[in-house]
Motif scaffolding. Structure first.
Motif, PDB file in Angstrom:
ATOM      1  N   LYS A  96       0.944  -1.262  -0.113  1.00 32.46           N
ATOM      2  CA  LYS A  96       0.145   0.194   0.058  1.00 32.46           C
ATOM      3  C   LYS A  96       0.889   1.076   0.090  1.00 32.46           C
ATOM      4  N   GLY A  97       1.853   1.110   0.959  1.00 35.93           N
ATOM      5  CA  GLY A  97       3.134   2.357   0.609  1.00 35.93           C
ATOM      6  C   GLY A  97       2.467   3.767   1.156  1.00 35.93           C
ATOM      7  N   PRO A  98       1.656   3.608   2.495  1.00 35.53           N
ATOM      8  CA  PRO A  98       1.255   4.993   2.948  1.00 35.53           C
ATOM      9  C   PRO A  98       2.119   5.930   3.198  1.00 35.53           C
ATOM     10  N   GLU A  99       1.594   7.290   2.929  1.00 32.10           N
ATOM     11  CA  GLU A  99       2.827   8.399   3.103  1.00 32.10           C
ATOM     12  C   GLU A  99       3.464   8.356   4.293  1.00 32.10           C
ATOM     13  N   TRP A 100       2.832   8.150   5.326  1.00 31.00           N
ATOM     14  CA  TRP A 100       3.577   8.020   6.609  1.00 31.00           C
ATOM     15  C   TRP A 100       4.774   6.889   6.781  1.00 31.00           C
ATOM     16  N   LEU A 101       4.399   6.002   6.028  1.00 30.39           N
ATOM     17  CA  LEU A 101       5.468   4.720   5.914  1.00 30.39           C
ATOM     18  C   LEU A 101       6.620   5.281   5.028  1.00 30.39           C
ATOM     19  N   GLU A 102       6.501   5.898   3.896  1.00 27.34           N
ATOM     20  CA  GLU A 102       7.570   6.555   3.132  1.00 27.34           C
ATOM     21  C   GLU A 102       8.096   7.584   3.857  1.00 27.34           C
ATOM     22  N   ARG A 103       7.633   8.388   4.498  1.00 25.41           N
ATOM     23  CA  ARG A 103       8.193   9.491   5.134  1.00 25.41           C
ATOM     24  C   ARG A 103       9.081   8.858   6.384  1.00 25.41           C
ATOM     25  N   GLU A 104       8.556   7.820   7.091  1.00 21.88           N
ATOM     26  CA  GLU A 104       9.474   7.207   8.035  1.00 21.88           C
ATOM     27  C   GLU A 104      10.539   6.486   7.497  1.00 21.88           C
ATOM     28  N   ARG A 105      10.341   5.967   6.367  1.00 25.22           N
ATOM     29  CA  ARG A 105      11.493   5.334   5.851  1.00 25.22           C
ATOM     30  C   ARG A 105      12.590   6.266   5.169  1.00 25.22           C
ATOM     31  N   ALA A 106      12.142   7.337   4.770  1.00 21.95           N
ATOM     32  CA  ALA A 106      13.317   8.484   4.659  1.00 21.95           C
ATOM     33  C   ALA A 106      13.883   8.964   5.640  1.00 21.95           C
ATOM     34  N   THR A 107      13.161   9.239   6.753  1.00 22.73           N
ATOM     35  CA  THR A 107      13.656   9.621   8.119  1.00 22.73           C
ATOM     36  C   THR A 107      14.746   8.460   8.529  1.00 22.73           C
ATOM     37  N   GLN A 108      14.378   7.323   8.474  1.00 22.98           N
ATOM     38  CA  GLN A 108      15.422   6.163   8.980  1.00 22.98           C
ATOM     39  C   GLN A 108      16.619   6.348   7.937  1.00 22.98           C
ATOM     40  N   ALA A 109      16.355   6.439   6.743  1.00 23.96           N
ATOM     41  CA  ALA A 109      17.602   6.633   5.760  1.00 23.96           C
ATOM     42  C   ALA A 109      18.534   7.713   6.264  1.00 23.96           C
ATOM     43  N   GLU A 110      18.004   8.629   6.524  1.00 28.64           N
ATOM     44  CA  GLU A 110      18.691   9.706   6.936  1.00 28.64           C
ATOM     45  C   GLU A 110      19.654   9.774   8.258  1.00 28.64           C
ATOM     46  N   VAL A 111      18.740   8.983   9.254  1.00 29.58           N
ATOM     47  CA  VAL A 111      19.432   8.741  10.388  1.00 29.58           C
ATOM     48  C   VAL A 111      20.659   7.674  10.402  1.00 29.58           C
ATOM     49  N   ARG A 112      20.521   6.761   9.368  1.00 27.84           N
ATOM     50  CA  ARG A 112      21.739   5.754   9.076  1.00 27.84           C
ATOM     51  C   ARG A 112      22.688   6.457   8.280  1.00 27.84           C
ATOM     52  N   LYS A 113      22.401   7.326   7.531  1.00 26.75           N
ATOM     53  CA  LYS A 113      23.215   8.232   6.667  1.00 26.75           C
ATOM     54  C   LYS A 113      24.196   9.135   7.650  1.00 26.75           C
ATOM     55  N   GLU A 114      23.490   9.605   8.617  1.00 25.88           N
ATOM     56  CA  GLU A 114      24.196  10.571   9.674  1.00 25.88           C
ATOM     57  C   GLU A 114      25.022   9.801  10.630  1.00 25.88           C
ATOM     58  N   ALA A 115      24.673   8.667  11.162  1.00 23.27           N
ATOM     59  CA  ALA A 115      25.427   7.717  11.715  1.00 23.27           C
ATOM     60  C   ALA A 115      26.646   7.311  11.145  1.00 23.27           C
ATOM     61  N   GLN A 116      26.479   6.966   9.828  1.00 23.41           N
ATOM     62  CA  GLN A 116      27.917   6.502   9.149  1.00 23.41           C
ATOM     63  C   GLN A 116      28.589   7.648   8.803  1.00 23.41           C
ATOM     64  N   ARG A 117      28.052   8.975   8.699  1.00 20.59           N
ATOM     65  CA  ARG A 117      28.936  10.130   8.600  1.00 20.59           C
ATOM     66  C   ARG A 117      29.763  10.109   9.948  1.00 20.59           C
ATOM     67  N   LEU A 118      28.912  10.238  10.962  1.00 23.47           N
ATOM     68  CA  LEU A 118      29.688  10.504  12.445  1.00 23.47           C
ATOM     69  C   LEU A 118      30.869   9.234  12.663  1.00 23.47           C
ATOM     70  N   LYS A 119      30.564   7.964  12.208  1.00 24.33           N
ATOM     71  CA  LYS A 119      31.297   6.862  12.356  1.00 24.33           C
ATOM     72  C   LYS A 119      32.627   7.302  11.502  1.00 24.33           C
ATOM     73  N   GLU A 120      32.547   7.683  10.196  1.00 28.86           N
ATOM     74  CA  GLU A 120      33.636   8.200   9.341  1.00 28.86           C
ATOM     75  C   GLU A 120      34.540   9.166   9.977  1.00 28.86           C
ATOM     76  N   LYS A 121      33.725  10.215  10.436  1.00 36.51           N
ATOM     77  CA  LYS A 121      34.684  11.385  11.014  1.00 36.51           C
ATOM     78  C   LYS A 121      35.392  10.992  12.511  1.00 36.51           C
ATOM     79  N   ALA A 123      36.474   7.928  12.885  1.00 39.04           N
ATOM     80  CA  ALA A 123      37.729   7.304  12.534  1.00 39.04           C
ATOM     81  C   ALA A 123      38.727   8.137  11.860  1.00 39.04           C
ATOM     82  N   LYS A 124      38.099   9.149  11.369  1.00 42.17           N
ATOM     83  CA  LYS A 124      39.375  10.096  10.812  1.00 42.17           C
ATOM     84  C   LYS A 124      40.193  10.885  11.763  1.00 42.17           C
TER      85      LYS A 124
END
Length: 127
Positions: A96-121, A123-124
């Protein structure tokens, strides 16, 4: 000094959490007893049919539902999902892909991306 080996036991709720299943969907004998560490290991190593069925079809506890949908547990709550869902219900929600689910998936993707950026920072900075 002698050491006594006590069998480590846990409440059914703890064992269900470790097994990734919804406690209320487990058999009565599981819910009413205690689970030893060796019994838990046996359930994980060679799950009985009821456990395989629960893992396959649910109902699933919120952490499992959230993981299957690719969102956080908080995202589930924001989306109004408060009850355990079956695999069939989860698949229907994905389709069905309701709007709230798509929004939450996008939010989760951003959270993962930020966590990866911080992990790389980190390490650097450690170099």
């Amino acid at each position: 000094m002698t050491s006594h080996h006590n069998t480590q036991t846990m409440k059914p709720a703890t064992a269900a959490k470790k097994l990734g299943v919804y406690l209320e969907a487990t058999p009565a004998e599981f819910q009413e007893g205690v689970v030893s560490r060796s019994e838990l290991n046996a359930l994980q190593t060679d799950p009985p049919e009821w456990l395989r069925e629960l893992r396959r079809n649910g109902p699933h506890p919120r952490p499992v539902v959230a993981a299957k949908l690719g969102i956080s547990i908080s995202g589930l709550a924001r989306g109004g999902v408060t009850e355990p869902l079956t695999t069939e219900q989860i698949d229907a929600l994905k389709d069905k892909g309701p709007e709230w689910l798509e929004r939450e998936r996008a939010t989760q993707a951003e959270v993962r991306k930020e966590a990866q950026r911080l992990k790389e920072k980190k390490a650097k900075d450690a170099e």
